[in-house]
Design an enzyme around this catalytic site. Structure first.
Site, PDB file in Angstrom:
ATOM      1  N   ASP A  67       0.866  -1.136  -0.222  1.00 33.62           N
ATOM      2  CA  ASP A  67      -0.319   0.052   0.456  1.00 33.62           C
ATOM      3  C   ASP A  67       1.012   1.594   0.616  1.00 33.62           C
ATOM      4  OD1 ASP A  67       1.319  -0.732   2.456  1.00 33.62           O
ATOM      5  OD2 ASP A  67      -0.733  -0.745   3.371  1.00 33.62           O
ATOM      6  N   ASN A 136      -7.607  -2.056  14.291  1.00 38.00           N
ATOM      7  CA  ASN A 136      -9.156  -2.609  13.810  1.00 38.00           C
ATOM      8  C   ASN A 136      -9.138  -3.544  13.132  1.00 38.00           C
ATOM      9  OD1 ASN A 136      -7.449  -1.680  11.398  1.00 38.00           O
ATOM     10  ND2 ASN A 136      -9.450   0.474  11.406  1.00 38.00           N
ATOM     11  N   HIS A 138      -7.127  -3.826  10.467  1.00 38.64           N
ATOM     12  CA  HIS A 138      -7.002  -4.048   8.454  1.00 38.64           C
ATOM     13  C   HIS A 138      -5.779  -4.253   8.151  1.00 38.64           C
ATOM     14  CE1 HIS A 138      -4.196  -0.207   9.635  1.00 38.64           C
ATOM     15  NE2 HIS A 138      -3.683  -1.359   9.398  1.00 38.64           N
ATOM     16  N   GLU A 143      -9.721  -1.566   5.042  1.00 41.09           N
ATOM     17  CA  GLU A 143     -10.410  -1.371   6.261  1.00 41.09           C
ATOM     18  C   GLU A 143     -11.457  -2.064   6.666  1.00 41.09           C
ATOM     19  OE1 GLU A 143      -8.126   0.801   8.411  1.00 41.09           O
ATOM     20  OE2 GLU A 143      -8.143   2.449   8.182  1.00 41.09           O
TER      21      GLU A 143
HETATM   22  C1  F6R Z   1       2.111  -0.999   6.352  1.00 44.77           C
HETATM   23  C2  F6R Z   1       0.316  -1.883   5.927  1.00 44.77           C
HETATM   24  C3  F6R Z   1      -0.869  -1.941   7.687  1.00 44.77           C
HETATM   25  C4  F6R Z   1       0.277  -2.140   8.507  1.00 44.77           C
HETATM   26  C5  F6R Z   1      -0.338  -2.668   9.757  1.00 44.77           C
HETATM   27  C6  F6R Z   1       0.389  -2.527  10.978  1.00 44.77           C
HETATM   28  O1  F6R Z   1       2.089  -1.283   4.663  1.00 44.77           O
HETATM   29  O2  F6R Z   1      -0.347  -2.466   5.249  1.00 44.77           O
HETATM   30  O3  F6R Z   1      -1.424  -2.893   7.094  1.00 44.77           O
HETATM   31  O4  F6R Z   1       0.726  -3.696   8.198  1.00 44.77           O
HETATM   32  O5  F6R Z   1      -1.673  -1.067  10.021  1.00 44.77           O
HETATM   33  O6  F6R Z   1       0.721  -1.639  11.180  1.00 44.77           O
HETATM   34  P1  F6R Z   1       2.321  -1.239  12.221  1.00 44.77           P
HETATM   35  O7  F6R Z   1       3.605  -2.194  12.574  1.00 44.77           O
HETATM   36  O8  F6R Z   1       3.252  -0.037  12.483  1.00 44.77           O
HETATM   37  O9  F6R Z   1       1.586  -1.457  13.746  1.00 44.77           O
END
Ligand code: F6R
Length: 246
Positions: A67, A136, A138, A143
């Site tokens: 992403d 959450n 995701h 989301e």
């Molecule tokens: C980032 C992504 C997100 C993160 C998620 C956890 O490329 O796709 O899904 O993996 O938000 O983020 P952290 O590891 O910072 O807690």
């Protein structure tokens, strides 16, 4: 879905590095999907170290970032493309032509999503998808919502995600509202999935992913349907999982 628990973040990251290295030895021209964020930082550092030590070779590897924020270019320190450059790409022998990421600065974002999805397909799909999980639940920036979005798409980030990611920005209000993300189908078509989850802030999300109903309201729960999904978690993240996992 297989779940393995490690005592600490460090042990989880070492187990993840071992898993990725095994994949690259098994298939040196693997196509890898890459999450950014805090969780995989040590994994990427360990892969960089392993490459420097000659234990793993990225020469034939191709990568697709999961992403990107819309409005942040590759040279913006908070863009995921910049993050990947700093954390992994600059530390391994990956060919520049083998690096792909959604362009958050594209003039036509819809066309960019279509281009990116087609590029993943043209590469033969993803062999190993490395995922984190949001508080959450995701995955990528898929989301919680009423339905799964299959293909690479534009996402309006939830307030929960903006709040969680504000720590990376100088001012919370700088956190972007929009992103491009691979869709759930893009992720689920990967041959192998590695989901990393660390820390008490992920306990509930990990529980939903592993034990909850399969629902787009907890996007990571869809991974229960994947044939080769491995969850690596540290004890803090896994503290709500039932006895059989711990
Ligand atoms: C980032 C992504 C997100 C993160 C998620 C956890 O490329 O796709 O899904 O993996 O938000 O983020 P952290 O590891 O910072 O807690």
């Amino acid at each position: 879905m297989e779940v393995r628990i490690n005592d600490t973040y460090e042990e989880m990251s070492a187990a993840a590095a071992e898993f990725v290295i095994r994949q690259l030895r098994h298939k040196p021209n693997s196509v890898i999907g890459l999450a950014a964020g805090g969780t995989p930082c040590l994994l990427y550092q360990l892969l960089g170290d392993a490459c420097a030590a000659g234990e793993v070779d990225f020469a034939q590897v191709r990568t697709f970032s999961l992403d990107e924020y819309i409005g942040l270019g590759a040279d913006h320190p908070q863009s995921y493309r910049y993050f990947m450059e700093k954390r992994l790409f600059s530390r391994v022998n990956l060919a520049a032509a083998h690096i792909a990421a959604p362009d958050g600065m594209a003039a036509d974002i819809a066309a960019e999503c279509a281009r990116y999805g087609a590029a993943i397909e043209a590469a033969g799909g993803i062999d190993l998808m490395i995922l984190g999980i949001g508080p959450n639940a995701h995955i990528g920036f898929n989301e919680p919502g009423p339905c799964f979005v299959p293909d690479t798409h534009v996402v309006e980030l939830s307030e929960a995600t903006r709040t969680a990611n504000a720590r990376f920005f100088a001012r919370p209000e700088d956190t972007p509202h929009w992103a491009i993300s691979m869709g759930v189908r893009d992720i689920m078509l990967a041959q192998n999935i590695l989901l990393l989850s660390s820390g008490a802030g992920k306990t509930e999300a990990l529980y939903q992913a592993v034990c909850g109903d399969i629902t787009p309201e907890a996007p990571a729960s869809v991974l229960q349907l994947h044939r080769n999904a491995l969850v690596l978690a540290d004890r803090a993240a896994a503290s709500r999982l039932p006895e059989k996992y711990v």
